[in-house]
Design an enzyme around this catalytic site. Sequence first.
Site, PDB file in Angstrom:
ATOM      1  N   ARG A 130       1.266  -0.726   0.263  1.00  0.00           N
ATOM      2  CA  ARG A 130      -0.255  -0.225   0.293  1.00  0.00           C
ATOM      3  C   ARG A 130       1.290   1.527  -0.447  1.00  0.00           C
ATOM      4  NH1 ARG A 130      -3.252  -4.249   1.806  1.00  0.00           N
ATOM      5  NH2 ARG A 130      -5.518  -3.967   1.693  1.00  0.00           N
ATOM      6  N   ARG A 145      -7.650 -16.335 -11.032  1.00  0.00           N
ATOM      7  CA  ARG A 145      -8.345 -15.860  -9.612  1.00  0.00           C
ATOM      8  C   ARG A 145      -8.550 -14.373  -9.986  1.00  0.00           C
ATOM      9  NH1 ARG A 145      -3.213 -14.881  -5.673  1.00  0.00           N
ATOM     10  NH2 ARG A 145      -5.453 -14.287  -3.894  1.00  0.00           N
ATOM     11  N   SER A 201     -13.556  -9.117  -3.063  1.00  0.00           N
ATOM     12  CA  SER A 201     -11.880  -8.992  -1.903  1.00  0.00           C
ATOM     13  C   SER A 201     -11.434  -7.424  -1.877  1.00  0.00           C
ATOM     14  CB  SER A 201     -10.539  -9.309  -2.617  1.00  0.00           C
ATOM     15  OG  SER A 201      -9.446  -9.350  -1.992  1.00  0.00           O
ATOM     16  N   SER A 256     -13.740  -7.779   5.948  1.00  0.00           N
ATOM     17  CA  SER A 256     -12.273  -7.679   5.783  1.00  0.00           C
ATOM     18  C   SER A 256     -12.183  -6.844   5.984  1.00  0.00           C
ATOM     19  CB  SER A 256     -11.047  -8.055   3.983  1.00  0.00           C
ATOM     20  OG  SER A 256     -11.323  -9.484   4.073  1.00  0.00           O
ATOM     21  N   ASP A 264      -6.201 -14.030   6.879  1.00  0.00           N
ATOM     22  CA  ASP A 264      -4.751 -15.147   7.254  1.00  0.00           C
ATOM     23  C   ASP A 264      -3.948 -15.911   8.094  1.00  0.00           C
ATOM     24  OD1 ASP A 264      -4.808 -14.396   4.082  1.00  0.00           O
ATOM     25  OD2 ASP A 264      -3.142 -12.319   4.100  1.00  0.00           O
TER      26      ASP A 264
END
Length: 416
Positions: A27, A98, A146, A174, A291
């Site tokens: 990021r 994906r 996502s 998330s 995760d």
Amino acid sequence: MTYQLNKTDRKISGTLSLTGSKSISNRALLIRALCEEPFEINRLAAANDTELMEALIASSDEVRDAGPAGTTFRFLTAYLSLQPGTQILTGTERMKQRPIGVLVEALRSLGANIEYLEKDGYPPLKIGEAETLGSNNQLSISAATSSQYISALLMIAPVLPNGLELTLEGNIVSRSYIEMTLGLMRYFGVTAEWDGNTVKVAPQKYQARDFTVEADWSAASYHYALAAFADELDLQLDGLFPESTQGDAALVPIMEQFGIQSTFNETGVRLTKSGKEPTQMFEWDFILCPDIAQTMAVICAGLGVQGLFSGLETLSIKETDRIKALQVELGKVQAYFSKLPPRFSPNSQKQYFMVEGKADLTNTPAFDTYEDHRMAMAFAPLAMYGTILINEPMVVEKSYPHFYEDLEFLGFTVKR
């Protein structure tokens, strides 16, 4: 390639300096690329994904290969849509499986010029120069998608001519990663309004400020697993902050249930035994920290603790289908990771998974890694109980290249 791991005692002690967080590093790199002035980023993650992200941002090549790096691919899709010229963004065969369609369609609705080169909805992509990008500044996408898609859109939002008003439809998954993104944007001078399910970012400029990346709590989880399996424990993990933007910092309260005390100090956190016996029944909703779910499943199996897991909606679209991978690999040591029928959650509509059984390493298990760094590192701590084999072990380079060296420092034998 296969590595053999074992440890002759159950003692864990020493000091490790953990690599910087890949999530934060990637990021920060994207924000720096969008900033008009350069700035220093200290303690960047020593991870292939981060090195690749930095190299691809700096590249002038027409074809840019993100390999297996999902975060890198998604962030670059948004970044390259702002750039002049035409670029092709591709990746490994697994990356081509994906989905990227939600992000591509969102960018297209903002005016981006993106084409699919093979299968619709999947990489590789041809990203051309967009003449009207940002003329429309209102966008709605599924909140269950996502967080990397959402973060990619939010980070480019301030440099769009009209900013962005992003509405997240449904229940947000998330959330911690979205908050991490907005927190970093705020550090670099960009303000956002998050009201209900709508995030508004006005057009504005990122402000250059030197930045230090916190260590990776996901990486810390593997050492918390060692701590849980240890009879004697005094382990210092440097680089972790008590006030963290990472959802995986939930490890601190989670591991209290397994008798691990986390004490923060000037350089990081010290792990010791609290004197409490591990719980016999562990329950957690991993929606904010998916995760570390693999690590916690292995901890439960190693200790013979029954685990009830929820919030795993995104695990099937990671580097591999992590739910199927856990079921197969835990089965090799007579532990089980089972999906519970819907009748167990008729009101909440949550999907639950149960971990049962205690890992049996009588017959040396060989764990497959599925091109997934977290599979290798989550299962490695079982070497505290006996010899194990890790197939294709160097997938750890994706996020933690020095993982095996750190294990050796802690007294493990690693035969390459």
